[in-house]
Motif scaffolding. Structure first.
Motif, PDB file in Angstrom:
ATOM      1  N   GLY A 184       3.231  11.688   0.544  1.00  0.00           N
ATOM      2  CA  GLY A 184       3.925  11.326  -0.166  1.00  0.00           C
ATOM      3  C   GLY A 184       4.475   9.189   0.306  1.00  0.00           C
ATOM      4  O   GLY A 184       5.435   8.722  -0.148  1.00  0.00           O
ATOM      5  N   ALA A 185       3.323   8.840   1.453  1.00  0.00           N
ATOM      6  CA  ALA A 185       3.326   7.450   1.655  1.00  0.00           C
ATOM      7  C   ALA A 185       3.396   7.030   0.222  1.00  0.00           C
ATOM      8  O   ALA A 185       2.660   6.879  -0.550  1.00  0.00           O
ATOM      9  CB  ALA A 185       2.982   7.167   2.478  1.00  0.00           C
ATOM     10  N   SER A 186       4.552   5.381  -0.216  1.00  0.00           N
ATOM     11  CA  SER A 186       3.566   4.209  -0.499  1.00  0.00           C
ATOM     12  C   SER A 186       2.176   4.120  -0.098  1.00  0.00           C
ATOM     13  O   SER A 186       1.510   4.130   0.377  1.00  0.00           O
ATOM     14  CB  SER A 186       4.821   3.489  -0.581  1.00  0.00           C
ATOM     15  N   ARG A 187       2.043   2.991  -1.384  1.00  0.00           N
ATOM     16  CA  ARG A 187       1.434   2.095  -1.102  1.00  0.00           C
ATOM     17  C   ARG A 187       0.454   0.995  -0.030  1.00  0.00           C
ATOM     18  O   ARG A 187      -0.310   1.283   0.414  1.00  0.00           O
ATOM     19  CB  ARG A 187       0.842   1.208  -2.465  1.00  0.00           C
ATOM     20  N   TRP A 188       1.570   0.711   0.742  1.00  0.00           N
ATOM     21  CA  TRP A 188       1.565  -0.145   1.276  1.00  0.00           C
ATOM     22  C   TRP A 188       1.717   0.796   2.924  1.00  0.00           C
ATOM     23  O   TRP A 188       1.471   0.131   3.502  1.00  0.00           O
ATOM     24  CB  TRP A 188       2.770  -1.115   1.371  1.00  0.00           C
TER      25      TRP A 188
END
Length: 271
Positions: A184-188
């Protein structure tokens, strides 16, 4: 390749008759192009100076030896400027090349249709123009000096560094990226923890390699007024001070050898 004869037997031949004719035609065409180019070069060459070159070279050698060793006290600042031009230009180029590389890589660019072509255009345009030409343009814009040399080296290095970096980005292990994305990590966060650690060795290698190249290029920027030891070389050549020229060349050689040794040690430690 096997060729069938009339009696049905197979005879091994390296090339067929047609392939042989094509190859001979290619060789003849190459010789014809070479002959035409040689004729054009010969017409624009003053052969008297070519045949007289050994005598001139020997005359310059006798004038340039021994080097004027006492002149070395005036080369400390110029060689330091040369090292600064190469180092600062490389650092600036790396700061600009990293975002360009991420925009150019297929797996990280926000838009393969619009943004990626622009990034590739930046890479190609900065790589296609030599640093001396950049220096000449910048001297006309911002004036002569070390600053023009730094910017010229930086612009010339952007495309080189960005090209190698975006190729490294495209060759990363996508399994690690998928694993981080699945959390679930963000793009950054995916970029920071899944991509950047994989390309750090390539980044360090490119940085050191480009710095080594820039040491060589920055030694001649002074010939066009962009500061560094090349400026001393140009001044000595203009007054035919050959003992000074030979000493400057020795100092440049020592700087290049030192940079090569440092870059080799750093690359060896990285690899």
């Amino acid at each position: 390749m096997p060729v069938l004869e009339k009696d049905g037997a197979q005879i091994w031949r390296r090339h067929t008759l047609r392939e042989k004719l094509v190859r001979w035609f290619g060789w003849l065409l190459g010789l014809l192009v070479f002959a035409i180019c040689w004729q054009i070069i010969s017409q624009s060459t003053t052969w008297f100076f070519v045949w007289d070159a050994p005598r001139i070279a020997n005359d310059i050698w006798t004038r340039a030896t021994p080097p004027r060793w006492e002149y070395i006290t005036q080369l400390g600042r110029p060689i330091w400027d040369t090292l600064n031009i190469a180092t600062l230009g490389t650092i600036i180029a790396l700061f600009l090349a990293v975002p360009v590389a991420f925009l150019a890589a297929r797996n990280t660019t926000p838009s393969a249709l619009f943004i990626r072509p622009v990034a590739l255009l930046i890479i190609v345009s900065t790589r296609s123009i030599n640093s001396l030409i950049w220096a000449l343009l910048l001297i006309a814009i911002i004036g002569p000096g070390v600053f023009a040399g730094v910017i010229a080296i930086a612009i010339r290095s952007i495309g080189f560094c960005a090209k190698l970096l975006y190729e490294a980005i495209e060759e990363i292990d996508h399994a690690q990226v998928e694993a981080i994305t699945a959390t679930g990590a963000s793009r950054w966060q995916v970029m920071a923890y899944g991509i950047v650690p994989q390309i750090m060795p390539a980044f360090a290698g490119v940085a050191v390699f480009r710095w080594d190249i820039n040491i060589r290029e920055s030694t001649v920027l002074g010939l066009v007024g962009a500061g560094g030891i090349g400026l001393q070389l140009s001044s000595s050549l203009n007054v035919l001070a050959w003992p000074q020229v030979s000493l400057i060349l020795l100092v440049i050689l020592a700087a290049v050898v030192l940079s090569e040794w440092v870059s080799a040690k750093v690359r060896g430690a990285i690899i």
